[in-house]
Design an enzyme around this catalytic site. Structure first.
Site, short mmCIF file in Angstrom:
data_model
loop_
_atom_site.label_atom_id
_atom_site.label_comp_id
_atom_site.label_asym_id
_atom_site.label_seq_id
_atom_site.Cartn_x
_atom_site.Cartn_y
_atom_site.Cartn_z
N ASP A 8 0.87 -1.16 0.00
CA ASP A 8 0.00 0.00 0.00
C ASP A 8 0.92 1.22 0.00
OD1 ASP A 8 -2.38 1.61 0.36
OD2 ASP A 8 -1.79 1.80 2.46
N ASP A 10 -0.15 5.04 0.92
CA ASP A 10 -0.42 6.07 1.92
C ASP A 10 -0.35 5.48 3.33
OD1 ASP A 10 -1.07 8.24 0.05
OD2 ASP A 10 -2.76 6.96 -0.48
#
Length: 389
Positions: A8, A10
């Protein structure tokens, strides 16, 4: 065996949550809608469109994301310019490459935002074998689609992939996809990450030890079992989860180390009596430390033990303590004061281990190390060394 890592973005590679929050709140301000930071929490990890439109729906506002995105990401690009990567990102990716792992970026963000983030942290799309963004899928996290697509794009089943996530929605997505999930505690409390189903929990990627092969990566992940067979990590060290009555040796060593380090920050200009403490959460195996803080009247003095507890509660909410370590200069070490025992009684069991250690022992030299069960400490008052008979 793990053959690929799905990142991922963020909250994992870049601390962008405050940036997108600032940009989104500024956007709403410009269209005349007053929103609160907590309005966005349910939509973290669900993609930028849901992040913005979910809050708009709460306030009964209709917005077209395709129209709003230009303003939103113009603001985001300005705020993210000097953000930089989170600690350990480049080292971890370098280790993964040396180990021969395939790497994918699987972010719910739109491509525009992903490209802004990559520039901000000094990476490029070419640093990954593939990049999947929110536009590539119809169903975003917590649905498993993005991680299924990322793994298949690299030519491997999800079961051979390790997802690195920071958000509850992302953990759920990774587990539903069939991946193993390593969570980093950069956005949500450890307890929520564990409850969401994370197999492993790290304070950040910087907490992961160096590895040069897939076998070493597997060894790191499997070398210590945590609550419900989860591996739990603290700052830069693997934690061995506590047994029902006794903490493991690796966990005790880490707690002593963190209490010793916390002691260095003690504010004691009057007594010169520095103390560091560390408590271990019985739910997650995570270590929280604190030091003592005093003022000239002593009326506002906060002991190290209480500071460690406050630190734990701030991160996890109400906790249970499986282990307490106190480091001081005393030999033999002084037990906690009556006020600390009163506070500790709220969170400890009768058989909670309390390790009292002097500085020499904490530094690996010959010193004092006294162990009590919590119930044994209650009759022991705190007395300064100079006042003892």
């Amino acid at each position: 065996m793990i053959e690929g890592i799905l990142f991922d973005m963020d909250g994992v590679l870049i601390d962008s949550e405050p940036v997108i929050l600032h940009a989104a709140m500024t956007y709403f301000e410009r269209i005349g809608v007053t929103v609160q930071p907590e309005d966005f929490t349910p939509f973290i990890g669900a993609g930028d469109k849901r992040f913005l439109c979910g809050v708009a729906e709460k306030y009964g506002v209709s917005i077209d994301f395709e129209e709003a995105r230009e303003t939103l990401f113009s603001l985001y690009a300005t705020y993210a310019m000097d953000r930089g990567p989170l600690p350990g990102v480049h080292r971890f990716i370098s280790n993964a490459r040396k180990a021969g792992l395939k790497l994918a970026l699987a972010t719910s963000a739109v491509r525009t935002k992903a490209e802004i983030n990559l520039r901000a942290i000094g990476l490029a799309e070419s640093d990954f074998d593939c990049m999947v963004t929110g536009e590539s899928i119809k169903r975003n996290k917590p649905n498993p689609d993005i991680y299924q697509l990322a793994s298949l794009s690299m030519g491997m089943p999800p079961q051979e992939c390790l997802v690195i996530e920071d958000a509850v929605n992302g953990i759920i997505a990774g587990k539903q996809a069939g991946c193993s999930v390593c969570a980093v505690a950069t956005t949500f409390p450890v307890s929520e990450l564990v409850d969401a189903g994370a197999d492993y929990v790290l304070s950040s990627l910087d907490a992961f030890e160096d590895f040069n092969s897939i076998e070493e990566l597997e060894m790191i992940l499997s070398s210590s079992k945590g609550i419900d067979d989860r591996v739990v990590y603290g700052a830069n060290k693997i934690l061995e989860a506590p047994s029902p009555l006794r903490g493991g040796r690796a966990l005790l060593d880490l707690a002593i180390e963190q209490a010793y380090e916390a002691r260095k920050n003690a504010y004691t200009p009057y007594s010169k009596y520095k103390v560091g403490a560390a408590v271990v959460s019985s739910a997650t195996g995570r270590v929280y430390s604190g030091c003592n803080v005093e003022n000239s009247s002593y009326g506002a003095t906060i002991c190290a033990e209480r500071n460690a507890i406050f630190n734990a509660i701030t991160n996890e909410g109400t906790i249970g303590i499986s282990l307490l370590v106190v480091v001081s200069e005393d030999a033999p070490p002084a037990p906690p004061c009556a006020l600390c025992l009163q506070v500790l009684a709220e969170f400890s069991k009768k058989d909670t281990d309390v390790h009292l250690v002097d500085v020499a022992y904490a530094e690996g030299r010959k010193g004092s190390h006294v162990v009590y069960r919590f119930e044994e400490l209650l009759p022991h008052p705190f007395i300064f060394p100079t006042m003892r008979s």
